[in-house]
Design a protein around this motif. Sequence first.
Motif, PDB file in Angstrom:
ATOM      1  N   ASP A 215     -18.347   6.074 -10.298  1.00  0.00           N
ATOM      2  CA  ASP A 215     -16.995   5.494 -10.390  1.00  0.00           C
ATOM      3  C   ASP A 215     -16.999   3.998 -10.054  1.00  0.00           C
ATOM      4  O   ASP A 215     -15.949   3.413  -9.827  1.00  0.00           O
ATOM      5  CB  ASP A 215     -16.020   6.252  -9.477  1.00  0.00           C
ATOM      6  N   THR A 216     -18.173   3.402  -9.999  1.00  0.00           N
ATOM      7  CA  THR A 216     -18.452   2.003  -9.621  1.00  0.00           C
ATOM      8  C   THR A 216     -18.358   1.759  -8.112  1.00  0.00           C
ATOM      9  O   THR A 216     -18.726   0.689  -7.640  1.00  0.00           O
ATOM     10  CB  THR A 216     -17.601   0.929 -10.347  1.00  0.00           C
ATOM     11  N   GLY A 217     -17.865   2.713  -7.365  1.00  0.00           N
ATOM     12  CA  GLY A 217     -17.784   2.548  -5.919  1.00  0.00           C
ATOM     13  C   GLY A 217     -19.046   3.062  -5.237  1.00  0.00           C
ATOM     14  O   GLY A 217     -19.744   3.932  -5.771  1.00  0.00           O
ATOM     15  N   ILE A 218     -19.345   2.512  -4.064  1.00  0.00           N
ATOM     16  CA  ILE A 218     -20.393   3.066  -3.204  1.00  0.00           C
ATOM     17  C   ILE A 218     -19.796   3.147  -1.805  1.00  0.00           C
ATOM     18  O   ILE A 218     -19.572   2.130  -1.142  1.00  0.00           O
ATOM     19  CB  ILE A 218     -21.672   2.197  -3.217  1.00  0.00           C
ATOM     20  N   GLY A 219     -19.513   4.352  -1.392  1.00  0.00           N
ATOM     21  CA  GLY A 219     -18.817   4.554  -0.115  1.00  0.00           C
ATOM     22  C   GLY A 219     -17.449   5.162  -0.382  1.00  0.00           C
ATOM     23  O   GLY A 219     -16.725   4.735  -1.277  1.00  0.00           O
ATOM     24  N   ASN A 220     -17.111   6.169   0.424  1.00  0.00           N
ATOM     25  CA  ASN A 220     -15.868   6.908   0.201  1.00  0.00           C
ATOM     26  C   ASN A 220     -14.657   6.139   0.742  1.00  0.00           C
ATOM     27  O   ASN A 220     -14.619   5.828   1.936  1.00  0.00           O
ATOM     28  CB  ASN A 220     -15.967   8.273   0.900  1.00  0.00           C
ATOM     29  N   PRO A 221     -13.685   5.839  -0.109  1.00  0.00           N
ATOM     30  CA  PRO A 221     -12.488   5.132   0.365  1.00  0.00           C
ATOM     31  C   PRO A 221     -11.454   6.064   0.991  1.00  0.00           C
ATOM     32  O   PRO A 221     -10.408   5.603   1.455  1.00  0.00           O
ATOM     33  CB  PRO A 221     -11.931   4.514  -0.924  1.00  0.00           C
ATOM     34  N   GLY A 222     -11.738   7.364   1.034  1.00  0.00           N
ATOM     35  CA  GLY A 222     -10.728   8.348   1.404  1.00  0.00           C
ATOM     36  C   GLY A 222     -10.162   8.189   2.803  1.00  0.00           C
ATOM     37  O   GLY A 222      -9.020   8.578   3.055  1.00  0.00           O
ATOM     38  N   LEU A 223     -10.935   7.632   3.734  1.00  0.00           N
ATOM     39  CA  LEU A 223     -10.464   7.508   5.112  1.00  0.00           C
ATOM     40  C   LEU A 223      -9.847   6.136   5.403  1.00  0.00           C
ATOM     41  O   LEU A 223      -9.565   5.799   6.549  1.00  0.00           O
ATOM     42  CB  LEU A 223     -11.630   7.766   6.083  1.00  0.00           C
ATOM     43  N   ALA A 224      -9.659   5.348   4.355  1.00  0.00           N
ATOM     44  CA  ALA A 224      -9.110   4.001   4.551  1.00  0.00           C
ATOM     45  C   ALA A 224      -7.654   4.045   5.009  1.00  0.00           C
ATOM     46  O   ALA A 224      -6.883   4.887   4.547  1.00  0.00           O
ATOM     47  CB  ALA A 224      -9.211   3.207   3.251  1.00  0.00           C
ATOM     48  N   THR A 225      -7.306   3.136   5.932  1.00  0.00           N
ATOM     49  CA  THR A 225      -5.904   2.960   6.335  1.00  0.00           C
ATOM     50  C   THR A 225      -5.605   1.470   6.499  1.00  0.00           C
ATOM     51  O   THR A 225      -6.505   0.678   6.798  1.00  0.00           O
ATOM     52  CB  THR A 225      -5.584   3.646   7.680  1.00  0.00           C
ATOM     53  N   ALA A 226      -4.344   1.130   6.351  1.00  0.00           N
ATOM     54  CA  ALA A 226      -3.925  -0.256   6.551  1.00  0.00           C
ATOM     55  C   ALA A 226      -4.182  -0.706   7.992  1.00  0.00           C
ATOM     56  O   ALA A 226      -4.518  -1.874   8.233  1.00  0.00           O
ATOM     57  CB  ALA A 226      -2.443  -0.407   6.211  1.00  0.00           C
ATOM     58  N   GLU A 227      -4.042   0.221   8.945  1.00  0.00           N
ATOM     59  CA  GLU A 227      -4.242  -0.138  10.355  1.00  0.00           C
ATOM     60  C   GLU A 227      -5.690  -0.547  10.617  1.00  0.00           C
ATOM     61  O   GLU A 227      -5.957  -1.528  11.327  1.00  0.00           O
ATOM     62  CB  GLU A 227      -3.849   1.048  11.252  1.00  0.00           C
ATOM     63  N   LYS A 228      -6.625   0.217  10.060  1.00  0.00           N
ATOM     64  CA  LYS A 228      -8.040  -0.153  10.213  1.00  0.00           C
ATOM     65  C   LYS A 228      -8.293  -1.528   9.585  1.00  0.00           C
ATOM     66  O   LYS A 228      -9.007  -2.364  10.163  1.00  0.00           O
ATOM     67  CB  LYS A 228      -8.940   0.874   9.535  1.00  0.00           C
ATOM     68  N   GLY A 229      -7.708  -1.736   8.416  1.00  0.00           N
ATOM     69  CA  GLY A 229      -7.902  -3.018   7.749  1.00  0.00           C
ATOM     70  C   GLY A 229      -7.317  -4.173   8.539  1.00  0.00           C
ATOM     71  O   GLY A 229      -7.915  -5.256   8.612  1.00  0.00           O
ATOM     72  N   ALA A 230      -6.161  -3.960   9.140  1.00  0.00           N
ATOM     73  CA  ALA A 230      -5.522  -5.018   9.927  1.00  0.00           C
ATOM     74  C   ALA A 230      -6.389  -5.396  11.127  1.00  0.00           C
ATOM     75  O   ALA A 230      -6.603  -6.578  11.423  1.00  0.00           O
ATOM     76  CB  ALA A 230      -4.143  -4.556  10.394  1.00  0.00           C
ATOM     77  N   ARG A 231      -6.895  -4.379  11.824  1.00  0.00           N
ATOM     78  CA  ARG A 231      -7.701  -4.643  13.024  1.00  0.00           C
ATOM     79  C   ARG A 231      -8.989  -5.381  12.657  1.00  0.00           C
ATOM     80  O   ARG A 231      -9.365  -6.374  13.308  1.00  0.00           O
ATOM     81  CB  ARG A 231      -8.006  -3.301  13.707  1.00  0.00           C
ATOM     82  N   HIS A 232      -9.632  -4.911  11.616  1.00  0.00           N
ATOM     83  CA  HIS A 232     -10.910  -5.517  11.216  1.00  0.00           C
ATOM     84  C   HIS A 232     -10.717  -6.946  10.724  1.00  0.00           C
ATOM     85  O   HIS A 232     -11.394  -7.876  11.178  1.00  0.00           O
ATOM     86  CB  HIS A 232     -11.555  -4.644  10.129  1.00  0.00           C
TER      87      HIS A 232
END
Length: 259
Positions: A215-232
Motif C-alpha cells: 500500500d506504499t506504507g511501511i509501518g502500521n498507521p492504525g495506532l496514530a492519534t493527534a495527541e501523540k503527534g502533538a507531543r512529538h
Amino acid sequence: MKSSIAVDLAASTFGEVQGTNYDIAILPWGATEPHNRHLPYLTDCILSHDVAVDAARLALQQYDVKTMVLPPVMMGAQNPGQRELPFCLHYRQRTQQAILSDIVESLFHQGIHKLLIVNGHGGNTLKGFVRDLLVDYPSMFILISDWYAVLPAKEYFDDPGDHADELETSAMLHYHPELVRMDLAGDGSSHPFTLPSLRQKTAWLPRHWNLVSDDTGIGNPGLATAEKGARHTHDVAQRYADLLRDLAAVNEATELYEH
Ligand SMILES: [Zn+2]
C-alpha cells in the motif's frame, strides 16, 4: 512587537518582512509521493514545514531569534517501484542540487548566511550538496536535520515504522486532520529481504517499493492519534528552537569547537 514578526514565508507579505534582520532561514524539504492510501502526496513537505514554523515561533518567543521558514521544496528522490505509481515524482540528484544551489545563492546575497534544512523525506540525500556549497560559500553555516529522527520514535509511539506510519500519521492528525483519510489506510505491512546479508544491513540498496510494500506504507498507521503527534512535534520543535538559539549566537566556525 516580537509577536508580529513573520516566520512563515508562504503566508507573509513583503510589508511584514521588510525591515527585520533575520538570523536564520529554514528550508523544509519533502517529496511528492504516495503515503500509504490515507495521507496526502505532500505529507513530507507539510510536516517538515509545519514543524519548522512551530520551531521558528518558539525561537522568537523564547530567545528573540528571528527565523524565516521558506516554502517547502516538493522535489524528492524516489526509489525503484515508486516513480511508476501515479503522480509520484522522482527528481534526480542534479535537479535537487541545482535547486539548493540557487536558494543558497539568493540567501547569501541577501546577507542570510545560516540555513537549516529540515528534511521530511527519507529518500533525500543532501549532505554532498552541502559539502560542495561550502567550497563556494565557506563562511556560511548550512545544517541538515531529518525532523522525524530528531527524537527516538519509540518514546512517543507504540509501533513506529518508516513511511506513512504511526509517526507521520499522528503528526498529520495533529496539524491537518482534514487531510487524513483513515478510512482508506492500509496496514503498512512490509516484505523483508530474502538475503540474510541485506537483512543484516551489510550493504544498502534502494528498496523496490512495489515489492517491499503493498500500500506504499511501511509501518502500521492504525495506532496514530493527534495527541501523540502533538507531543512529538512539539518536542521536536523545541529541540529546533534550542538549535536556532545556539546557531544565532555563532559568527565563526572556530566558535563551534572546544580548544
Ligand atoms: Zn513521509
